[in-house]
Write a protein that holds these residues in place. Sequence first.
Motif, mmCIF file in Angstrom:
data_model
loop_
_atom_site.group_PDB
_atom_site.id
_atom_site.type_symbol
_atom_site.label_atom_id
_atom_site.label_comp_id
_atom_site.label_asym_id
_atom_site.label_seq_id
_atom_site.Cartn_x
_atom_site.Cartn_y
_atom_site.Cartn_z
ATOM 1 N N TRP A 248 0.967 -1.565 0.059
ATOM 2 C CA TRP A 248 0.250 -0.267 -0.006
ATOM 3 C C TRP A 248 0.878 0.972 0.008
ATOM 4 C CZ3 TRP A 248 1.124 1.873 4.794
ATOM 5 C CH2 TRP A 248 1.998 1.475 5.739
ATOM 6 N N MET A 249 1.857 0.921 -0.491
ATOM 7 C CA MET A 249 2.812 2.074 -0.026
ATOM 8 C C MET A 249 3.868 2.600 -1.836
ATOM 9 S SD MET A 249 3.348 4.064 3.094
ATOM 10 C CE MET A 249 5.024 4.920 2.877
ATOM 11 N N THR A 250 3.014 1.728 -2.545
ATOM 12 C CA THR A 250 3.226 1.604 -3.731
ATOM 13 C C THR A 250 3.261 3.415 -4.682
ATOM 14 O OG1 THR A 250 2.818 -0.534 -4.585
ATOM 15 C CG2 THR A 250 3.356 0.943 -6.582
ATOM 16 N N ASN A 293 6.603 -5.864 8.967
ATOM 17 C CA ASN A 293 5.532 -5.946 8.194
ATOM 18 C C ASN A 293 3.991 -5.499 9.086
ATOM 19 O OD1 ASN A 293 6.640 -5.003 5.696
ATOM 20 N ND2 ASN A 293 5.371 -5.874 4.666
ATOM 21 N N MET A 294 4.412 -6.206 10.538
ATOM 22 C CA MET A 294 2.746 -6.597 10.983
ATOM 23 C C MET A 294 3.190 -5.027 11.911
ATOM 24 S SD MET A 294 4.815 -9.179 13.851
ATOM 25 C CE MET A 294 3.828 -9.701 14.861
ATOM 26 N N ILE A 295 4.182 -4.845 12.606
ATOM 27 C CA ILE A 295 3.464 -3.122 12.950
ATOM 28 C C ILE A 295 3.245 -2.336 12.237
ATOM 29 C CG2 ILE A 295 4.615 -1.389 14.443
ATOM 30 C CD1 ILE A 295 6.832 -3.384 14.904
ATOM 31 N N TRP A 296 3.553 -2.178 11.006
ATOM 32 C CA TRP A 296 3.337 -1.132 10.253
ATOM 33 C C TRP A 296 1.233 -1.687 9.899
ATOM 34 C CZ3 TRP A 296 5.418 2.928 10.251
ATOM 35 C CH2 TRP A 296 7.021 2.885 10.096
ATOM 36 N N GLU A 297 1.133 -2.889 9.536
ATOM 37 C CA GLU A 297 -0.244 -3.985 9.558
ATOM 38 C C GLU A 297 -1.036 -3.399 10.726
ATOM 39 O OE1 GLU A 297 -1.302 -4.083 6.384
ATOM 40 O OE2 GLU A 297 0.421 -4.685 4.908
ATOM 41 N N THR A 298 -0.697 -2.985 11.656
ATOM 42 C CA THR A 298 -1.769 -2.829 13.007
ATOM 43 C C THR A 298 -2.564 -1.882 12.431
ATOM 44 O OG1 THR A 298 0.685 -3.926 14.390
ATOM 45 C CG2 THR A 298 -1.854 -2.722 15.059
ATOM 46 N N PRO A 299 -4.423 -2.754 13.173
ATOM 47 C CA PRO A 299 -4.900 -1.829 12.700
ATOM 48 C C PRO A 299 -5.357 -0.756 13.562
ATOM 49 C CG PRO A 299 -6.015 -4.306 13.030
ATOM 50 C CD PRO A 299 -4.471 -4.023 12.885
ATOM 51 N N GLY A 300 -4.816 -0.963 14.671
ATOM 52 C CA GLY A 300 -5.438 -0.135 15.802
ATOM 53 C C GLY A 300 -3.553 0.568 16.094
ATOM 54 N N VAL A 373 -4.183 8.787 0.675
ATOM 55 C CA VAL A 373 -4.171 7.376 0.802
ATOM 56 C C VAL A 373 -4.163 5.985 1.430
ATOM 57 C CG1 VAL A 373 -2.614 5.754 0.036
ATOM 58 C CG2 VAL A 373 -2.023 7.853 -0.993
ATOM 59 N N ALA A 374 -5.367 5.117 0.852
ATOM 60 C CA ALA A 374 -6.258 4.162 2.362
ATOM 61 C C ALA A 374 -4.693 4.141 3.463
ATOM 62 C CB ALA A 374 -6.727 3.394 2.026
ATOM 63 N N ARG A 375 -5.001 3.508 4.672
ATOM 64 C CA ARG A 375 -3.192 2.455 4.839
ATOM 65 C C ARG A 375 -4.876 1.804 5.784
ATOM 66 N NH1 ARG A 375 -0.386 5.136 2.511
ATOM 67 N NH2 ARG A 375 1.395 5.932 2.884
ATOM 68 N N PRO A 376 -3.463 0.909 6.406
ATOM 69 C CA PRO A 376 -4.386 -0.227 7.210
ATOM 70 C C PRO A 376 -5.306 -0.697 7.917
ATOM 71 C CG PRO A 376 -2.548 -0.807 6.537
ATOM 72 C CD PRO A 376 -2.913 -0.050 6.558
#
Length: 487
Positions: A248-250, A293-300, A373-376
């Motif tokens: 999603w950073m493309t 990536n698991m940190i960057w993808e954290t929704p909360g 841009v959208a983020r998780p």
Amino acid sequence: MNVSTVPLLDVIRSLAFVGDLAMGQPTDHSPRAAWLAGQLARAAGADDIDCREATTVALLRWSGCTANAPEFAQLFGDDVSGRKALLAIQSPGSGFRSGTRHKGSAFLSLSRIHCEVAGDIAVQLGLDEATQFALRHLFESHDGSGAPDGLRGEQVPASVYMAALAGDLDIFNRLYGLEQACKLIGQRAGALYPQALASLVVAHASRWLMALDDDPTLSGPCSLDAAFADRTTSLEILAHVIDLKLPWMTGYSRAVAQLASNAALELGLGAPGQQKVYRAALIHGMGRAAVPNMIWETPGKLAESAWERVRLVPYWTGRAARQIGSLAGEAEIASYAYERPDGSGYFREARADGISIEGRILAAAAALAALRVARPWRDAFAEDAAGSLLMAEATAGRYDVDVVRALLNKARPVKGRVPTAPLTSLLSERERDVLRWISLGASNKVVAQKLSISPSTVRTHVESVFRKLECTTRAAATLKATQLGLL
């Protein structure tokens, strides 16, 4: 000279720095391995060309690792620690293969992504065909058990063996000491790499490591400084590789660079200032590779421990200034991307007087590009809403009001910023739509839903895109498409 054109070796060193961060290694690992690979090449009787190849391959060995970070994260959770653990495995064969043995075809698929992107990076950097081939076969083994093509013996470039041996020596010596490092290399001889090369390493390891410690400039007999003197390349290549870590950073770094450059022009900065802020924006995400990536993808909300790792992103970017020559000034500016005039930023918690105008421009441009841009953890903001939110933050003291006003004035794009014009005729409009979604990490099923077409139609378009771009993975297609201006 175009503002995005920089010395080739500085980009190669930057890619090595990002690779070491992503692999959980000290940031001097790849330069040390490259120095050792050069020593091995000389000891094996290699000529100048083969010596340069061994050194270059060792330096760029991890250049493709941002590309398969999403897949690594799915398998291991923490992609950075997962890779670090694989490199530390004391096994008679590849630690990478041993660590993924019970995960289906992971070794092959992860290797294919990594190698394809590393090879494409070599093409974009203008490296010779032998180096390109070697980087496309980084995980091949002497006994044929490697990947991606199962090459064996002399089918595998000697530079691949030398890079693997140099990397193993540096890592094992650091973790387990010289005696155990030589023992492990001896166990892998004949399987991972040829016995003769392994014996050379064991015989000379002690002397080479002592000499390496006495050569902090890494200017050994196979130094690349002279070989790559006067050669240049596009800095956008580095930006695209950085952004590959998170689908999603493309295109994010390129977008930040354009916004920052426009604002610099609007604010009346001269050409040198515009150039610095543009380049700093392209590389400001270098430190992001150190965070899983698991940190960057954290929704909360992030846990405190996770937040501390995020706070170090600009620190690592600043550290890159020690290794990347002509880009040192830009790396220093880039390390201010998350500082705020009111002192609420990181990692320095600098205040207005301690942040240069280039740093304040970069911080606001990065924020605006992210909001759009959208983020998780949130949807994208509409352009007007993003601008209003950023101005509200500036009014509250968290951004420079004049900089934000300049950003929102939509200063005209500066000519010459994009090195390659969009090749609209290469892909059809529908193929570009599909490519845009898969580059953001969407599955074929999700793309079908977004475009109101069948999954089989999506699959047909993906196959066509891959064929036209001459690649076989999403990451490679994304890298090529961004460089060509197709995304």
